[in-house]
Design a protein around this motif. Structure first.
Motif, PDB file in Angstrom:
ATOM      1  N   ILE A  39      22.257  28.602  15.607  1.00  0.00           N
ATOM      2  CA  ILE A  39      23.052  29.713  15.115  1.00  0.00           C
ATOM      3  C   ILE A  39      22.223  30.999  15.101  1.00  0.00           C
ATOM      4  CG2 ILE A  39      24.257  30.603  13.079  1.00  0.00           C
ATOM      5  CD1 ILE A  39      25.790  28.425  14.289  1.00  0.00           C
ATOM      6  N   LYS A  40      20.953  30.878  14.730  1.00  0.00           N
ATOM      7  CA  LYS A  40      20.083  32.059  14.682  1.00  0.00           C
ATOM      8  C   LYS A  40      20.010  32.749  16.032  1.00  0.00           C
ATOM      9  CE  LYS A  40      16.913  30.723  11.006  1.00  0.00           C
ATOM     10  NZ  LYS A  40      15.524  30.445  10.679  1.00  0.00           N
ATOM     11  N   ASP A  41      19.957  31.965  17.103  1.00  0.00           N
ATOM     12  CA  ASP A  41      19.890  32.549  18.441  1.00  0.00           C
ATOM     13  C   ASP A  41      21.154  33.347  18.759  1.00  0.00           C
ATOM     14  OD1 ASP A  41      17.400  31.415  18.851  1.00  0.00           O
ATOM     15  OD2 ASP A  41      18.226  29.626  19.813  1.00  0.00           O
ATOM     16  N   TYR A  42      22.325  32.793  18.413  1.00  0.00           N
ATOM     17  CA  TYR A  42      23.580  33.503  18.651  1.00  0.00           C
ATOM     18  C   TYR A  42      23.646  34.790  17.830  1.00  0.00           C
ATOM     19  CZ  TYR A  42      25.386  29.468  21.138  1.00  0.00           C
ATOM     20  OH  TYR A  42      25.572  28.461  22.045  1.00  0.00           O
ATOM     21  N   ILE A  43      23.292  34.684  16.554  1.00  0.00           N
ATOM     22  CA  ILE A  43      23.337  35.856  15.669  1.00  0.00           C
ATOM     23  C   ILE A  43      22.373  36.935  16.157  1.00  0.00           C
ATOM     24  CG2 ILE A  43      22.831  36.670  13.331  1.00  0.00           C
ATOM     25  CD1 ILE A  43      25.471  35.175  13.563  1.00  0.00           C
ATOM     26  N   TYR A  44      21.162  36.532  16.560  1.00  0.00           N
ATOM     27  CA  TYR A  44      20.190  37.498  17.061  1.00  0.00           C
ATOM     28  C   TYR A  44      20.723  38.204  18.308  1.00  0.00           C
ATOM     29  CZ  TYR A  44      15.978  39.492  19.053  1.00  0.00           C
ATOM     30  OH  TYR A  44      15.083  40.354  19.593  1.00  0.00           O
ATOM     31  N   ASP A  45      21.328  37.443  19.213  1.00  0.00           N
ATOM     32  CA  ASP A  45      21.859  38.030  20.438  1.00  0.00           C
ATOM     33  C   ASP A  45      23.033  38.960  20.137  1.00  0.00           C
ATOM     34  OD1 ASP A  45      21.546  37.992  23.411  1.00  0.00           O
ATOM     35  OD2 ASP A  45      23.672  37.450  23.265  1.00  0.00           O
ATOM     36  N   LEU A  46      23.926  38.542  19.239  1.00  0.00           N
ATOM     37  CA  LEU A  46      25.034  39.408  18.841  1.00  0.00           C
ATOM     38  C   LEU A  46      24.518  40.683  18.181  1.00  0.00           C
ATOM     39  CD1 LEU A  46      27.602  36.849  17.421  1.00  0.00           C
ATOM     40  CD2 LEU A  46      28.046  38.521  19.224  1.00  0.00           C
ATOM     41  N   ASP A  47      23.499  40.541  17.362  1.00  0.00           N
ATOM     42  CA  ASP A  47      22.914  41.701  16.686  1.00  0.00           C
ATOM     43  C   ASP A  47      22.391  42.720  17.693  1.00  0.00           C
ATOM     44  OD1 ASP A  47      22.235  43.046  14.260  1.00  0.00           O
ATOM     45  OD2 ASP A  47      20.143  42.484  14.597  1.00  0.00           O
ATOM     46  N   ARG A  48      21.818  42.223  18.768  1.00  0.00           N
ATOM     47  CA  ARG A  48      21.313  43.113  19.824  1.00  0.00           C
ATOM     48  C   ARG A  48      22.446  43.753  20.616  1.00  0.00           C
ATOM     49  NH1 ARG A  48      18.670  39.661  23.673  1.00  0.00           N
ATOM     50  NH2 ARG A  48      19.969  40.970  24.771  1.00  0.00           N
TER      51      ARG A  48
END
Length: 87
Positions: A39-48
């Protein structure tokens, strides 16, 4: 359904991501079937990828019954605090 860890200062606090959303995100945004695993990877990518206005829209409508949030060339469908799909 999986939830992002709560952080009061972040736009993604208690935001849910469905398995369907993660699969479609991999296919449509990342152009890969198994790009991210957490989930952290998805959230980080969405944040970018999301601009500040899109993040504010997600925060504002997070608890709505159903919302379509525009994101560059795609749209995110949210329902009751969860990201359901993207197209």
């Amino acid at each position: 359904m999986k939830y992002a860890k709560t952080n009061k200062n972040k736009w993604y606090g208690k935001l849910g991501l469905t398995d369907h959303f993660m699969k479609r995100y991999n296919e449509r945004i990342l152009n890969s079937k198994h790009a991210f695993h957490s989930i952290k990877d998805y959230i980080y990518d969405l944040d970018r990828r999301l601009n500040d206005r899109e993040k504010e829209i997600i925060l504002f409508f997070k608890d709505s019954k159903k919302v379509k949030v525009p994101m560059n060339n795609h749209s995110i469908i949210m329902k009751n605090g969860s990201l359901i799909t993207i197209y």
